[in-house]
Design a protein around this motif. Structure first.
Motif, PDB file in Angstrom:
ATOM      1  N   SER A   9       0.911  -1.045  -0.131  1.00 45.83           N
ATOM      2  CA  SER A   9       0.037  -0.083   0.068  1.00 45.83           C
ATOM      3  C   SER A   9       0.991   1.451   0.197  1.00 45.83           C
ATOM      4  CB  SER A   9      -0.838  -0.040   1.442  1.00 45.83           C
ATOM      5  OG  SER A   9      -1.401   1.282   1.400  1.00 45.83           O
ATOM      6  N   GLU A  48       0.163  -6.426  -6.609  1.00 44.64           N
ATOM      7  CA  GLU A  48      -0.873  -5.363  -6.314  1.00 44.64           C
ATOM      8  C   GLU A  48      -0.459  -4.363  -5.204  1.00 44.64           C
ATOM      9  OE1 GLU A  48      -5.817  -6.081  -5.573  1.00 44.64           O
ATOM     10  OE2 GLU A  48      -4.395  -6.918  -4.162  1.00 44.64           O
ATOM     11  N   LEU A  82      -1.915  -1.025  -3.770  1.00 47.13           N
ATOM     12  CA  LEU A  82      -2.746  -0.056  -3.491  1.00 47.13           C
ATOM     13  C   LEU A  82      -2.521   1.217  -3.209  1.00 47.13           C
ATOM     14  CD1 LEU A  82      -3.729  -3.160  -2.611  1.00 47.13           C
ATOM     15  CD2 LEU A  82      -5.199  -2.452  -1.217  1.00 47.13           C
ATOM     16  N   TYR A  83      -3.411   2.374  -3.823  1.00 43.50           N
ATOM     17  CA  TYR A  83      -3.148   3.612  -3.533  1.00 43.50           C
ATOM     18  C   TYR A  83      -1.753   4.157  -3.662  1.00 43.50           C
ATOM     19  CZ  TYR A  83      -6.953   1.518  -0.166  1.00 43.50           C
ATOM     20  OH  TYR A  83      -7.961   0.741   0.313  1.00 43.50           O
ATOM     21  N   ILE A  94      -5.348   1.337  -8.154  1.00 48.00           N
ATOM     22  CA  ILE A  94      -4.553   0.210  -7.631  1.00 48.00           C
ATOM     23  C   ILE A  94      -3.788  -0.177  -9.021  1.00 48.00           C
ATOM     24  CG2 ILE A  94      -4.951  -2.102  -7.135  1.00 48.00           C
ATOM     25  CD1 ILE A  94      -7.333  -1.734  -5.629  1.00 48.00           C
TER      26      ILE A  94
END
Length: 286
Positions: free
Chosen positions: A33, A57, A59-60, A142
């Motif tokens: 993240s 992945e 995120l943000y 994302i």
């Protein structure tokens, strides 16, 4: 021309934080993240993914991360590997570069990631430098993609429109049975057209091997399997009578056609090679 934000990261590469992947078998996944960058958005985090396939992945996204994709065992053959990445169609918030010894080359812009197309490059071309695009609202951003390490030969075939349509030589056909991700005997039920490829629906009567479950069983009492195999649209495959020996590779969970001779032609070739002692492996043809 590097963006001002990206250029500001380069002197700080030695101050990176390091993150390793979570893995299962030979698959690695990383999930992070950008919220951990708040207050120090100039940090560059090093991510190491040492598996033949996996996913990322972020995120943000804020700041930047460097993603090092490597096989889990090092050997001279590793230098001949390529990396293929397939962004999620919802992927956004970043631009993706190739970083080789501090020199950056743009690989994918944010809008190109949303196309969800596979992009390949040699492992020698460097790591992935993923730079967040500065925005006041990052809550819905994302960046996500799957990746696979493949041989340079498979990358060249994937990028050459003519290669998958070229008939296999006898030697290639025999080797495919020994080395490909799937080998199956069956018939073509239907051929459908999608955006950039044909989808061949098949019914399998003999499943010799499959790397992952691309062909599904009809049940305990039914000795048959069904599935779809993809081919480039320009190959112009058509439904045909008779049995075929389907071979090919599995890329991002999808079967792609390699050599696909009629089974009777393969059987003749295999038996001739068996008499000459030149078969690269044994196949149960009973």
């Amino acid at each position: 021309m590097l963006s001002p934000m990206l250029a500001s990261f380069l002197p700080l590469l030695l101050l990176c934080r390091i993150s390793f992947c979570q893995y299962s078998s030979d698959q690695c996944s990383w999930r992070g993240s950008g919220l951990t960058h708040e207050g120090h958005t100039r940090d560059v985090e090093q991510v190491y993914l040492r598996c033949s396939q996996g996913s990322l992945e972020w995120l943000y996204p804020t700041g930047a991360i460097i993603v090092n994709l490597r096989p889990n065992t090092m050997s001279p053959a590793a230098a001949r590997l390529s990396v293929c990445i397939k962004p999620s169609k919802d992927s956004s918030g970043t631009n993706i570069y190739l970083d080789r010894n501090g020199k950056l080359r743009l690989l994918l812009r944010e809008e190109e990631q949303a196309e969800g197309k596979v992009h390949c490059f040699s492992i020698q071309e460097g790591a992935l430098f993923i730079e967040a695009i500065p925005r006041t609202d990052i809550s819905r951003r994302i960046t996500a993609f799957q990746y696979e390490l493949v041989s340079d030969r498979l990358r060249e075939e994937a990028q050459s429109p003519a290669a998958p349509c070229r008939p296999c030589t006898d030697a290639e056909m025999l080797l495919a049975v020994c080395t490909n991700d799937f080998v199956a005997r069956g018939i073509i039920k239907d051929v459908g057209l999608e955006e950039e490829h044909s989808q061949v629906s098949v019914e399998i009567s003999r499943l010799y091997r499959q790397k992952t479950r691309v062909f599904l069983s009809g049940g305990v009492r039914v000795r048959s399997w069904t599935g779809n195999i993809k081919m480039p649209m320009q190959c112009r495959v058509k439904p045909g009578d008779g049995e075929f020996l389907f071979t090919g590779t599995v890329r991002f969970g999808e079967a792609w056609m390699g050599c696909a001779p009629r089974y009777k032609d393969f059987l003749r070739l295999y038996r001739e090679a068996e008499l000459q002692g030149t078969n690269p492996c044994h196949v149960d043809t009973d």
